[in-house]
Scaffold this motif. Sequence first.
Motif, short mmCIF file in Angstrom:
data_model
loop_
_atom_site.label_atom_id
_atom_site.label_comp_id
_atom_site.label_asym_id
_atom_site.label_seq_id
_atom_site.Cartn_x
_atom_site.Cartn_y
_atom_site.Cartn_z
N LEU A 135 28.95 51.35 62.60
CA LEU A 135 30.40 51.41 62.74
C LEU A 135 30.82 52.64 63.53
O LEU A 135 30.21 53.70 63.41
CB LEU A 135 31.06 51.45 61.36
N ARG A 136 31.86 52.49 64.32
CA ARG A 136 32.37 53.63 65.09
C ARG A 136 33.08 54.60 64.16
O ARG A 136 33.71 54.20 63.18
CB ARG A 136 33.35 53.14 66.15
N PRO A 137 33.01 55.89 64.45
CA PRO A 137 33.78 56.86 63.66
C PRO A 137 35.26 56.49 63.68
O PRO A 137 35.81 56.14 64.73
CB PRO A 137 33.52 58.18 64.38
N GLY A 138 35.89 56.54 62.51
CA GLY A 138 37.31 56.20 62.41
C GLY A 138 37.58 54.76 62.06
O GLY A 138 38.64 54.44 61.51
N SER A 139 36.66 53.85 62.38
CA SER A 139 36.87 52.44 62.08
C SER A 139 36.99 52.22 60.58
O SER A 139 36.31 52.87 59.79
CB SER A 139 35.73 51.59 62.64
N LEU A 140 37.85 51.30 60.20
CA LEU A 140 38.01 50.92 58.80
C LEU A 140 37.22 49.64 58.56
O LEU A 140 37.37 48.67 59.31
CB LEU A 140 39.49 50.68 58.47
#
Length: 237
Positions: free
Chosen positions: A196-201
């Motif tokens: 998952l990308r940083p910041g993604s929920l």
Amino acid sequence: MAQFEALHPPLHTRPETRLAASSSPSTLASAPRPATHWHIGHEARDLGAIFDPDISLAVMQRRIDATLKMAVKAQSSGAYPLRMRWRGPISDLREALERYLPAPDAGAALIEDICVLGEAMGELFEVKDIGMRLEMTQSAMCPRFHVDRIPVRLVTTYDGPGTQWLPEHAADRLALGHGQPGHQDICLAPGEIHELRPGSLALLKGECWPGNEGRGLIHRSPVVPNGSRLMLSMDPG
């Protein structure tokens, strides 16, 4: 975080799967599942895909803005790493964060973001309480691929690499836990590991989601090669 101020009604299109703390797993459905068991988008409503019985991962991709980055960085200035575990009414979350964060005066943007996410969880799953974990680590907390024996969990990473997960075709479920004879490697294709990308929920469906026994998302914490990682997880109810 205006995009979370109101979650749209389409998120509640499957009332039979709404969760509470007392939810228990049901029998495994016999219908075959499609190969793609995840949904990734850029809107708050994309998180509602978790109610689809064929979906075990729903992701809303977003970026961490400069103000939030500064608030996150300020929390690494304490004498001890931030490790907060809390459960209670969503209405009390802000007070708890202001009390436990190492630098609450510099963390307004982080507090606001977490509170908005708590309110979103309450609306999405129709609960008044949540369990929350906010931890800064320098190593992987759960380095082995595993499934969670809970209904559902929200995860996001404010700093550092995001949670890693496996698609079904790249995993051997018989190797989970202590494994069965002849099944040692959970990951069958290292090139298929997603992060998952940083910041993604992300909403991760667990083993105790009704009808999802044996289909909980297989995931793990990433390796943190340099620096630290600040991650948040929330459980409804």
